[in-house]
Design a protein around this motif. Sequence first.
Motif, short mmCIF file in Angstrom:
data_model
loop_
_atom_site.label_atom_id
_atom_site.label_comp_id
_atom_site.label_asym_id
_atom_site.label_seq_id
_atom_site.Cartn_x
_atom_site.Cartn_y
_atom_site.Cartn_z
N TYR A 158 -17.91 -13.62 -17.33
CA TYR A 158 -17.03 -13.54 -18.50
C TYR A 158 -17.56 -12.51 -19.49
N LYS A 194 -20.77 -20.65 -14.33
CA LYS A 194 -20.36 -20.45 -12.92
C LYS A 194 -21.06 -19.23 -12.35
N TRP A 214 -8.23 -25.50 -15.29
CA TRP A 214 -8.40 -24.22 -15.98
C TRP A 214 -7.04 -23.63 -16.37
N LEU A 252 -3.04 -24.10 -20.72
CA LEU A 252 -1.95 -23.71 -21.63
C LEU A 252 -1.29 -22.48 -21.02
N MET A 289 -9.40 -25.91 -22.34
CA MET A 289 -8.53 -25.01 -23.11
C MET A 289 -9.34 -23.91 -23.77
N SER A 290 -8.61 -22.89 -24.20
CA SER A 290 -9.29 -21.78 -24.87
C SER A 290 -8.44 -21.29 -26.03
N1 NAP Z 1 -12.46 -21.44 -12.86
C1 NAP Z 1 -11.70 -20.37 -12.99
O1 NAP Z 1 -11.51 -19.60 -12.05
C2 NAP Z 1 -11.04 -20.10 -14.32
C3 NAP Z 1 -9.99 -19.18 -14.44
C4 NAP Z 1 -9.41 -18.99 -15.69
C5 NAP Z 1 -9.86 -19.72 -16.79
N2 NAP Z 1 -10.90 -20.59 -16.65
C6 NAP Z 1 -11.39 -21.40 -17.80
O2 NAP Z 1 -10.27 -21.97 -18.47
C7 NAP Z 1 -10.36 -21.63 -19.86
C8 NAP Z 1 -8.98 -21.58 -20.49
O3 NAP Z 1 -8.13 -20.72 -19.78
P1 NAP Z 1 -7.39 -19.47 -20.44
O4 NAP Z 1 -8.38 -18.72 -21.24
O5 NAP Z 1 -6.67 -18.81 -19.34
O6 NAP Z 1 -6.38 -20.02 -21.47
P2 NAP Z 1 -5.52 -21.28 -21.90
O7 NAP Z 1 -6.38 -22.26 -22.62
O8 NAP Z 1 -4.66 -21.78 -20.80
O9 NAP Z 1 -4.60 -20.55 -22.97
C9 NAP Z 1 -5.14 -19.79 -23.99
C10 NAP Z 1 -3.99 -19.20 -24.77
O10 NAP Z 1 -3.32 -20.25 -25.46
C11 NAP Z 1 -3.23 -19.93 -26.84
N3 NAP Z 1 -3.38 -21.15 -27.62
C12 NAP Z 1 -4.28 -22.15 -27.44
N4 NAP Z 1 -4.07 -23.14 -28.31
C13 NAP Z 1 -3.01 -22.78 -29.08
C14 NAP Z 1 -2.31 -23.37 -30.18
N5 NAP Z 1 -2.63 -24.57 -30.65
N6 NAP Z 1 -1.28 -22.68 -30.73
C15 NAP Z 1 -0.92 -21.46 -30.26
N7 NAP Z 1 -1.53 -20.85 -29.23
C16 NAP Z 1 -2.58 -21.49 -28.65
C17 NAP Z 1 -4.38 -18.97 -27.11
O11 NAP Z 1 -4.05 -18.13 -28.19
P3 NAP Z 1 -4.95 -18.15 -29.54
O12 NAP Z 1 -6.26 -17.53 -29.18
O13 NAP Z 1 -4.15 -17.34 -30.48
O14 NAP Z 1 -5.08 -19.58 -29.95
C18 NAP Z 1 -4.45 -18.19 -25.79
O15 NAP Z 1 -3.51 -17.13 -25.80
C19 NAP Z 1 -11.11 -20.28 -19.86
O16 NAP Z 1 -11.69 -19.97 -21.11
C20 NAP Z 1 -12.15 -20.53 -18.80
O17 NAP Z 1 -13.23 -21.27 -19.35
C21 NAP Z 1 -11.50 -20.79 -15.44
#
Ligand code: NAP
Length: 347
Positions: free
Chosen positions: A60, A88, A252, A255, A306-307
Amino acid sequence: MRTQKLPHSELEVSCVGFGLSGQPSWTPGPITNDDIDRVSRLMQCALEAGVTLFDTASPYGLGRSETVMGQVFERAPSLRERAIVQTKCGQIMTDDDGNLVTPRIDLSKREIISSAERSLRRLKRDRIDILLLHQPTPLMRPEEIVAAFTALHESGKVRYFGVSSFSPEQITLIQRLFARRLVVNQVQVSLYHPRRIIDGMGGTLCVLEHLDLVHQRLSGVATPAVKARHWVPAGDSIIDYCRIEGVQVQAWSPLRHRLPGAYQPQTDFTTLDARLAKLARELDVSAHAIALAWLLKHPAAIVPIMSTSNPEHIFQNAKAAEIQLSESDWYALLRDAIEAVEAPSGC
Ligand SMILES: NC(=O)c1ccc[n+]([C@@H]2O[C@H](COP(=O)([O-])OP(=O)(O)OC[C@H]3O[C@@H](n4cnc5c(N)ncnc54)[C@H](OP(=O)(O)O)[C@@H]3O)[C@@H](O)[C@H]2O)c1
């Protein structure tokens, strides 16, 4: 926020985790004080909201995510004590000198051990709480993985091990040789990627489609019929497998990833988003909290990771743990999600 025991472990983790894949950004360059301040604030807010599980990975930000977390821990040792850190290994983006290379997955013993050691140095910790294999690879050799895990555990560098995006068979390949238990499988599952929730439920969808038509005929009210005929054959039943084996399922991208099209089909989620917004107004929470609550209602005790880059959104999202979605709202959201991903434009 409620916590739950990580199976086969002594760890209690929050029912929602915080992911740091985008913190700081992937833009190469030196880490600034602003980066450290921003991530520090996000982590403080997450802990304040009851989130204790922090998810990162060696690639990352090309290592910058772990490095910034390490700087945050150095500045605030109390954060280091309270945070459960999961990272990871296996995704290769750079060579040993930090130069970009064509990405690949490497789960050799040498790479797993050296990646974990690099993570420890960046995170400025003595021990990684949970180490996941980032993805399976056709070239993986279970004996090498188990040898690496055993060495890392015996040297006290890693407490618990898990995987990400592994199938039941891929987990079994490792588990049958490993004396300890794999405790996590982080997979993609959400309202925007609902197929794993309805894995093995093809018959249920067919019945629902039939019942929808009967309901429509009897009531004169059109329901958004589940289109079972578009149903793609069942997948690997990974959620049921993890429930049987006591492996925590983490979700993962629960959102919607900030890059359009990333990790999800280029699909029209308008109807789903409208229902999320309507429920959010009725329950006086954010639509994102409803999307997380939908996952939390699943009896497999799925932990969404979530992120966000916005501290306020952390508090909004943490409310998911308090939301009691009715079964009819849960099903209505499922219908909209299936309709979106099964529409002809979906993948
Ligand atoms: N194992 C794997 O292969 C893998 C792959 C992908 C991800 N991951 C993990 O999963 C985590 C989350 O996944 P992701 O980063 O893809 O994103 P996500 O949590 O599915 O979505 C993040 C998005 O949602 C928005 N958001 C979140 N809360 C919000 C709210 N209350 N209101 C408005 N917008 C909101 C964020 O914007 P704002 O920043 O503006 O809030 C961002 O654009 C990663 O950080 C990572 O740790 C793992």
